[in-house]
Write a protein that holds these residues in place. Sequence first.
Motif, mmCIF file in Angstrom:
data_model
loop_
_atom_site.group_PDB
_atom_site.id
_atom_site.type_symbol
_atom_site.label_atom_id
_atom_site.label_comp_id
_atom_site.label_asym_id
_atom_site.label_seq_id
_atom_site.Cartn_x
_atom_site.Cartn_y
_atom_site.Cartn_z
ATOM 1 N N SER A 1 4.777 -3.727 -16.848
ATOM 2 C CA SER A 1 3.490 -4.355 -16.825
ATOM 3 C C SER A 1 3.206 -5.473 -15.782
ATOM 4 C CB SER A 1 2.924 -4.867 -18.199
ATOM 5 O OG SER A 1 3.916 -5.620 -18.600
ATOM 6 N N ASN A 2 4.360 -5.840 -15.116
ATOM 7 C CA ASN A 2 4.396 -6.982 -14.169
ATOM 8 C C ASN A 2 3.754 -6.604 -12.732
ATOM 9 O OD1 ASN A 2 5.701 -8.687 -16.055
ATOM 10 N ND2 ASN A 2 7.574 -8.277 -15.355
ATOM 11 N N VAL A 3 3.699 -5.267 -12.519
ATOM 12 C CA VAL A 3 3.202 -4.902 -11.129
ATOM 13 C C VAL A 3 1.685 -4.538 -11.368
ATOM 14 C CG1 VAL A 3 3.071 -3.078 -9.415
ATOM 15 C CG2 VAL A 3 5.266 -4.056 -10.503
ATOM 16 N N ASN A 4 0.772 -5.303 -10.674
ATOM 17 C CA ASN A 4 -0.761 -4.594 -10.746
ATOM 18 C C ASN A 4 -0.899 -3.389 -9.890
ATOM 19 O OD1 ASN A 4 -3.345 -5.097 -10.757
ATOM 20 N ND2 ASN A 4 -3.710 -6.369 -9.137
ATOM 21 N N ILE A 5 -1.441 -2.335 -10.540
ATOM 22 C CA ILE A 5 -1.635 -1.407 -9.972
ATOM 23 C C ILE A 5 -3.062 -0.882 -9.478
ATOM 24 C CG2 ILE A 5 -1.069 1.319 -9.903
ATOM 25 C CD1 ILE A 5 1.419 0.902 -11.712
ATOM 26 N N LEU A 6 -3.262 -0.728 -8.321
ATOM 27 C CA LEU A 6 -4.684 -0.512 -7.930
ATOM 28 C C LEU A 6 -4.836 1.060 -7.358
ATOM 29 C CD1 LEU A 6 -5.273 -3.671 -5.554
ATOM 30 C CD2 LEU A 6 -6.075 -3.248 -8.077
ATOM 31 N N ARG A 7 -5.595 1.860 -8.226
ATOM 32 C CA ARG A 7 -6.015 3.144 -7.912
ATOM 33 C C ARG A 7 -6.945 3.249 -6.810
ATOM 34 N NH1 ARG A 7 -1.649 5.125 -7.967
ATOM 35 N NH2 ARG A 7 -0.764 5.948 -9.932
ATOM 36 N N ASP A 8 -6.664 2.691 -5.451
ATOM 37 C CA ASP A 8 -7.666 2.729 -4.552
ATOM 38 C C ASP A 8 -7.252 3.370 -3.262
ATOM 39 O OD1 ASP A 8 -10.086 1.964 -3.556
ATOM 40 O OD2 ASP A 8 -10.165 0.080 -4.647
ATOM 41 N N ASP A 9 -8.069 3.495 -2.343
ATOM 42 C CA ASP A 9 -7.801 3.988 -1.027
ATOM 43 C C ASP A 9 -8.092 3.053 0.295
ATOM 44 O OD1 ASP A 9 -8.397 5.513 1.423
ATOM 45 O OD2 ASP A 9 -8.493 7.338 -0.054
ATOM 46 N N THR B 1 1.063 -1.061 0.067
ATOM 47 C CA THR B 1 -0.019 0.097 0.013
ATOM 48 C C THR B 1 0.896 1.161 -0.021
ATOM 49 O OG1 THR B 1 -0.126 0.351 2.362
ATOM 50 C CG2 THR B 1 -1.662 -1.190 1.371
ATOM 51 N N GLY B 2 0.434 2.493 -0.683
ATOM 52 C CA GLY B 2 1.199 3.372 -0.830
ATOM 53 C C GLY B 2 2.342 3.224 -1.793
ATOM 54 N N GLY B 3 2.290 2.224 -2.613
ATOM 55 C CA GLY B 3 3.198 1.517 -3.407
ATOM 56 C C GLY B 3 3.751 2.275 -4.451
ATOM 57 N N LEU C 1 2.808 1.008 3.417
ATOM 58 C CA LEU C 1 3.325 2.358 3.241
ATOM 59 C C LEU C 1 2.618 3.510 3.179
ATOM 60 C CD1 LEU C 1 6.384 1.420 0.413
ATOM 61 C CD2 LEU C 1 6.320 1.126 3.248
ATOM 62 N N ALA C 2 1.075 3.181 2.986
ATOM 63 C CA ALA C 2 0.423 4.382 2.692
ATOM 64 C C ALA C 2 -0.045 5.388 4.090
ATOM 65 C CB ALA C 2 -1.287 3.836 1.977
ATOM 66 N N THR D 1 5.827 -11.438 -6.421
ATOM 67 C CA THR D 1 4.705 -10.974 -7.357
ATOM 68 C C THR D 1 4.177 -9.885 -6.557
ATOM 69 O OG1 THR D 1 4.262 -13.189 -8.120
ATOM 70 C CG2 THR D 1 2.319 -11.613 -8.457
ATOM 71 N N VAL D 2 3.883 -8.680 -7.465
ATOM 72 C CA VAL D 2 3.413 -7.344 -6.514
ATOM 73 C C VAL D 2 2.379 -6.563 -6.935
ATOM 74 C CG1 VAL D 2 4.461 -5.336 -5.544
ATOM 75 C CG2 VAL D 2 6.086 -7.106 -6.423
ATOM 76 N N THR D 3 1.404 -6.263 -6.024
ATOM 77 C CA THR D 3 0.437 -5.253 -6.459
ATOM 78 C C THR D 3 0.835 -4.191 -5.618
ATOM 79 O OG1 THR D 3 -1.201 -7.139 -6.891
ATOM 80 C CG2 THR D 3 -2.053 -4.950 -6.333
ATOM 81 N N ALA D 4 0.646 -3.038 -6.109
ATOM 82 C CA ALA D 4 0.915 -1.656 -5.538
ATOM 83 C C ALA D 4 -0.694 -1.012 -5.526
ATOM 84 C CB ALA D 4 1.813 -0.712 -6.098
ATOM 85 N N MET D 5 -1.057 -0.509 -4.392
ATOM 86 C CA MET D 5 -2.413 0.021 -4.153
ATOM 87 C C MET D 5 -1.844 1.382 -3.507
ATOM 88 S SD MET D 5 -5.611 -0.320 -1.404
ATOM 89 C CE MET D 5 -6.075 -1.880 -2.096
ATOM 90 N N ASP D 6 -2.532 2.466 -4.274
ATOM 91 C CA ASP D 6 -2.154 3.724 -3.999
ATOM 92 C C ASP D 6 -3.363 4.748 -4.651
ATOM 93 O OD1 ASP D 6 -0.630 6.486 -3.890
ATOM 94 O OD2 ASP D 6 1.062 5.294 -3.411
ATOM 95 N N ARG D 7 -3.732 5.745 -3.765
ATOM 96 C CA ARG D 7 -4.625 6.767 -4.411
ATOM 97 C C ARG D 7 -3.713 7.749 -5.315
ATOM 98 N NH1 ARG D 7 -9.071 9.142 -1.901
ATOM 99 N NH2 ARG D 7 -8.941 10.460 -3.548
ATOM 100 N N GLY D 8 -2.414 7.835 -5.390
ATOM 101 C CA GLY D 8 -1.814 8.388 -6.295
ATOM 102 C C GLY D 8 -1.941 9.786 -5.990
ATOM 103 N N PHE D 9 -2.022 10.312 -4.747
ATOM 104 C CA PHE D 9 -2.199 11.828 -4.414
ATOM 105 C C PHE D 9 -0.983 12.779 -5.283
ATOM 106 C CE2 PHE D 9 -4.163 10.546 -0.248
ATOM 107 C CZ PHE D 9 -5.498 10.807 -0.742
#
Length: 339
Positions: free
Chosen positions: A46-54, A6-8, A72-73, A26-34
């Motif tokens: 493209s190997n990282v799954n990016i979630l634009r979420d809170d 998170t906060g990735g 890390l968020a 294997t990595v997923t990054a969740m981040d609001r992208g502030f």
Amino acid sequence: MNVLVTGGTGYIGRILVPDLLKHGHTVTAMDRGFIDYSDPVKDYGSNVNILRDDIRTCDPSLLRNYDAVIDLAALSNDPAGNLNKMSTWDINYVGRVRIARLSKKLGTQRYIVASSCSVYGFKDEVCNETTPVNPLTTYAEANVAVERDNNALNDKKFRSTSLRFATVFGYSQRFRLDLVINAMTFYGYTNNVIRMMRDGLQYRPFIHVKDVSRALISTMESDNEELGGQSINIGSNTLNLQIKDVAESIKSKLKSDSKIELYGDPDNRSYKVNFDLAKQLINFETKYDLNYGIEEIIDKCENGLNDIPQMHTVDYYKKLLEYETEIKKFSNLKAKIIL
Ligand SMILES: NC(=O)c1ccc[n+]([C@@H]2O[C@H](COP(=O)([O-])OP(=O)(O)OC[C@H]3O[C@@H](n4cnc5c(N)ncnc54)[C@H](O)[C@@H]3O)[C@@H](O)[C@H]2O)c1
């Protein structure tokens, strides 16, 4: 391992995520992208799954099937935390406890939250993990509370660890100019002025961002059960530095005739931290020193590192908050950029 960060896409995430891939995870990054200004999809591939979420509101099902969560968020420093205390508490405490509880419920085995040595406040003695905490800001209070609640979730199936990082320095694709070494080096290069908070005698513990990533990965990969329910200082006994020495080191590395300029009232806020426990539990020692970090930033400046608003974390968050207030005046819709 299948890892959620998170906060990735933040400052530390930008170094950690590629390092995790190099370690075969294997990595997923969740981040609001502030504060994103360089495209994480381009940077990570493209190997990282990016979630634009809170982290406060994401669907719990998104947290299913991870072996490890690295959290890390956050609103990531004291002044940013003071801009809006409620949002800070909501994200840095409520949000991170939510992520830890859901992760445990959904079967994650290892959880690590990024806390900070700022939990000690300012002390004369050298602080170790047995030193009573003394949080002086909302940011630090939220870290103390999150450590307490998330460490308490630890059990045989869910290993929960809090890492208290020293102040970070060094380059990442989301460069932070609110961090003292980064800012002094960057402005020393671009303006020939190294601005130092009066009188520079104060000590602070530091760590390079690449070492932060190494510590997070070592903790995650370690099978040491003693890591469970623990708060651990992460830094180096040799990087408890006086600000005036940091400024002199920067000056000596700049080609120009830069000068050191004092600002502010005398800063009595000084502290040093002991990092022996990390050596004992995960055999962690830093690899990157101050000179490495300074030279790296100067090199980036020589290759066109520009001053952009998003590097000024606190000012940038302030603008987002003002923007949110403006939007609310004209619309009943919930602002998309809401903090
Ligand atoms: N950099 C340091 O000196 C330092 C020192 C000690 C601890 N830490 C901690 O490490 C963590 C990461 O710090 P960083 O330096 O990468 O900061 P950062 O501000 O660059 O990254 C934090 C990321 O979290 C995201 N975020 C914020 N609120 C969110 C939410 N509600 N949901 C989803 N994403 C959200 C932001 O968009 C940002 O990308 C933070 O918890 C910070 O407090 C940093």
